[in-house]
Design a protein around this motif. Structure first.
Motif, PDB file in Angstrom:
ATOM      1  N   VAL A 145      43.273  26.280  36.953  1.00 15.62           N
ATOM      2  CA  VAL A 145      42.918  27.008  38.170  1.00 15.62           C
ATOM      3  C   VAL A 145      41.809  28.004  37.869  1.00 15.62           C
ATOM      4  N   VAL A 146      40.847  28.067  38.774  1.00 14.40           N
ATOM      5  CA  VAL A 146      39.784  29.071  38.744  1.00 14.40           C
ATOM      6  C   VAL A 146      40.137  30.124  39.789  1.00 14.40           C
ATOM      7  N   VAL A 147      40.306  31.351  39.353  1.00 21.08           N
ATOM      8  CA  VAL A 147      40.652  32.440  40.270  1.00 21.08           C
ATOM      9  C   VAL A 147      39.381  33.194  40.637  1.00 21.08           C
ATOM     10  N   VAL A 148      39.220  33.491  41.926  1.00 25.37           N
ATOM     11  CA  VAL A 148      38.027  34.196  42.391  1.00 25.37           C
ATOM     12  C   VAL A 148      38.434  35.295  43.355  1.00 25.37           C
ATOM     13  N   GLY A 149      37.827  36.451  43.193  1.00 22.47           N
ATOM     14  CA  GLY A 149      38.071  37.559  44.102  1.00 22.47           C
ATOM     15  C   GLY A 149      37.108  37.521  45.271  1.00 22.47           C
ATOM     16  N   GLN A 150      37.628  37.760  46.468  1.00 29.69           N
ATOM     17  CA  GLN A 150      36.794  37.804  47.669  1.00 29.69           C
ATOM     18  C   GLN A 150      37.010  39.159  48.341  1.00 29.69           C
ATOM     19  N   LEU A 151      35.955  39.961  48.378  1.00 28.92           N
ATOM     20  CA  LEU A 151      36.008  41.288  48.968  1.00 28.92           C
ATOM     21  C   LEU A 151      34.928  41.439  50.015  1.00 28.92           C
ATOM     22  N   GLY A 152      35.176  42.307  50.982  1.00 30.21           N
ATOM     23  CA  GLY A 152      34.163  42.583  51.987  1.00 30.21           C
ATOM     24  C   GLY A 152      33.957  41.424  52.933  1.00 30.21           C
ATOM     25  N   SER A 153      32.714  41.255  53.353  1.00 30.59           N
ATOM     26  CA  SER A 153      32.381  40.211  54.311  1.00 30.59           C
ATOM     27  C   SER A 153      32.234  38.868  53.627  1.00 30.59           C
ATOM     28  N   ALA A 154      32.122  37.826  54.451  1.00 29.12           N
ATOM     29  CA  ALA A 154      31.922  36.481  53.904  1.00 29.12           C
ATOM     30  C   ALA A 154      30.616  36.400  53.115  1.00 29.12           C
ATOM     31  N   LEU A 206      43.802  41.338  41.683  1.00 36.13           N
ATOM     32  CA  LEU A 206      43.094  40.219  41.058  1.00 36.13           C
ATOM     33  C   LEU A 206      43.688  39.882  39.699  1.00 36.13           C
ATOM     34  N   LEU A 207      43.941  40.897  38.889  1.00 38.54           N
ATOM     35  CA  LEU A 207      44.519  40.655  37.577  1.00 38.54           C
ATOM     36  C   LEU A 207      45.941  40.121  37.676  1.00 38.54           C
ATOM     37  N   GLY A 208      46.702  40.600  38.652  1.00 35.21           N
ATOM     38  CA  GLY A 208      48.062  40.108  38.843  1.00 35.21           C
ATOM     39  C   GLY A 208      48.116  38.658  39.265  1.00 35.21           C
ATOM     40  N   SER A 209      47.018  38.147  39.811  1.00 31.27           N
ATOM     41  CA  SER A 209      46.962  36.759  40.275  1.00 31.27           C
ATOM     42  C   SER A 209      46.303  35.833  39.267  1.00 31.27           C
ATOM     43  N   SER A 210      45.991  36.346  38.069  1.00 31.71           N
ATOM     44  CA  SER A 210      45.181  35.586  37.113  1.00 31.71           C
ATOM     45  C   SER A 210      45.900  35.244  35.818  1.00 31.71           C
ATOM     46  N   GLY A 211      47.222  35.371  35.794  1.00 31.95           N
ATOM     47  CA  GLY A 211      47.953  35.131  34.563  1.00 31.95           C
ATOM     48  C   GLY A 211      47.794  33.731  34.009  1.00 31.95           C
ATOM     49  N   ASP A 212      47.618  32.735  34.882  1.00 33.31           N
ATOM     50  CA  ASP A 212      47.486  31.344  34.439  1.00 33.31           C
ATOM     51  C   ASP A 212      46.071  30.808  34.614  1.00 33.31           C
ATOM     52  N   ALA A 213      45.113  31.688  34.842  1.00 30.99           N
ATOM     53  CA  ALA A 213      43.749  31.248  35.149  1.00 30.99           C
ATOM     54  C   ALA A 213      43.031  30.725  33.917  1.00 30.99           C
ATOM     55  N   ARG A 214      42.213  29.698  34.105  1.00 28.48           N
ATOM     56  CA  ARG A 214      41.309  29.228  33.059  1.00 28.48           C
ATOM     57  C   ARG A 214      39.996  30.009  33.111  1.00 28.48           C
ATOM     58  N   LEU A 215      39.712  30.582  34.290  1.00 26.56           N
ATOM     59  CA  LEU A 215      38.476  31.327  34.482  1.00 26.56           C
ATOM     60  C   LEU A 215      38.687  32.286  35.645  1.00 26.56           C
ATOM     61  N   LEU A 216      38.158  33.508  35.498  1.00 24.87           N
ATOM     62  CA  LEU A 216      38.236  34.505  36.559  1.00 24.87           C
ATOM     63  C   LEU A 216      36.824  34.839  37.000  1.00 24.87           C
ATOM     64  N   VAL A 217      36.562  34.747  38.299  1.00 26.20           N
ATOM     65  CA  VAL A 217      35.228  34.979  38.845  1.00 26.20           C
ATOM     66  C   VAL A 217      35.268  36.218  39.736  1.00 26.20           C
ATOM     67  N   VAL A 218      34.397  37.173  39.460  1.00 26.52           N
ATOM     68  CA  VAL A 218      34.314  38.390  40.265  1.00 26.52           C
ATOM     69  C   VAL A 218      32.865  38.633  40.651  1.00 26.52           C
ATOM     70  N   GLY A 219      32.681  39.358  41.731  1.00 25.48           N
ATOM     71  CA  GLY A 219      31.345  39.705  42.189  1.00 25.48           C
ATOM     72  C   GLY A 219      30.952  41.103  41.743  1.00 25.48           C
ATOM     73  N   ARG A 220      29.649  41.351  41.779  1.00 23.96           N
ATOM     74  CA  ARG A 220      29.115  42.674  41.448  1.00 23.96           C
ATOM     75  C   ARG A 220      27.854  42.914  42.261  1.00 23.96           C
ATOM     76  N   ARG A 221      27.784  44.070  42.905  1.00 20.32           N
ATOM     77  CA  ARG A 221      26.561  44.393  43.642  1.00 20.32           C
ATOM     78  C   ARG A 221      25.403  44.586  42.671  1.00 20.32           C
TER      79      ARG A 221
END
Length: 293
Positions: free
Chosen positions: A150-159, A247-262
């Motif tokens: 599973v690839v976990v990705v955080g989605q914040l703010g607008s689309a 995000l970290l609580g949802s990533s215990g079994d992740a193969r990859l964690l994807v986050v955004g940065r302004r």
């Protein structure tokens, strides 16, 4: 202009693991891999003998050893290697024009302590305009990045805010036959926001409450990517709490964690951001930081 995956190597086990991870990702995406090692001659103003040719040979040896190891592990992969005469941060950022992503090594102490990201790594992530992947030694080498998962990705703010990170997550999942877990954290608005004229609260009322509103926002952000990648299985997770903790609580079994940065620069320069900072230091898997405007 053709794209490539770029990995920085410095002779450490962490950088070799990063190069190995990058090689597997390059094969999945059918892209060439470019290994770079930064070295610049800077003679010291002290009365000691300083041997530039010897230092040049050492820099070249570091690169060739990494190149040989990756070529042996990944036969047939298009591979180039180059010593760049610059500082590590400037050297890696100079490759961005053709880079699909930049891959760097990061020291770590295991799943509990997570990453120990050096100053070079933080500067590269803060200054990059392309996605940067941070890989620890146990994440990359020896086949530690299998297909699926599973690839976990955080989605914040607008689309629009979350689109670059979502796009990277779906592309990566499609390339490796993985699923996507999209995570959205939310918090109660401050007391002064409770007003009949508050547009956010009005939209929440229309959606049936704050939780349905946040769930709807995540669905809308995911819709174009689900349409573009129908083969990728998607699960949604919406939870109240700080973005980093959820995000970290949802990533215990992740193969990859994807986050955004302004990517916008502030008065004191570019910054990683609190969510990306938490992920980079505490996530139990490789972390991708994707900049967005």
């Amino acid at each position: 202009m053709s794209r490539e995956i770029v990995a920085g190597v410095d002779g450490s086990p962490e950088s070799l693991a990063a190069a190995d991870w990058a090689a597997r990702e390059a094969r999945r995406r059918r892209l060439p891999l470019r290994l770079v090692h930064a070295w610049r001659w800077e003679p010291l103003e002290i009365p000691l003998e300083q041997d530039r040719p010897s230092q040049e040979r050492t820099a070249d040896d570091v690169l060739r050893k990494a190149e040989s190891t990756i070529a042996e592990r990944h036969p047939g992969l298009p591979l180039t290697a180059e010593v760049l005469q610059d500082t590590p941060v400037a050297a890696l950022l100079s490759t961005e024009e053709r880079a699909e992503m930049l891959v760097i090594g990061s020291r770590g102490y295991g799943a509990v302590a997570g990453f120990l990201l050096g100053s070079y790594g933080q500067q590269i992530i803060a200054g990059a305009h392309r996605p940067v992947v941070a890989v620890r030694s146990r994440d990359g080498a020896g086949g530690g990045d299998p297909e699926g998962g599973v690839v976990v990705v955080g989605q914040l703010g607008s689309a629009d805010d979350g689109a670059p990170a979502l796009g990277f997550a779906f592309e990566t999942a499609a390339a490796r036959g993985a699923s996507v877990r999209a995570v959205r954290a939310w918090s109660l608005p401050p007391l002064y926001a409770y007003s009949p004229t508050s547009s956010a609260l009005a939209r929440a009322d229309e959606a049936g409450g704050l939780v349905p509103y946040e769930e709807q926002a995540l669905r809308e952000a995911l819709a174009p990517w689900r349409e573009r990648f129908p083969e990728v299985r998607v699960t949604e997770h919406v939870e109240i709490g700080s973005a980093g903790q959820v995000l970290l609580g949802s990533s215990g079994d992740a193969r990859l964690l994807v986050v955004g940065r302004r990517a916008r620069r502030g008065v004191i320069g570019s910054r990683i951001g609190s969510v990306a900072h938490a992920a980079l230091h505490l996530a139990p898997c490789p972390v991708v930081v994707v900049p967005h405007e």
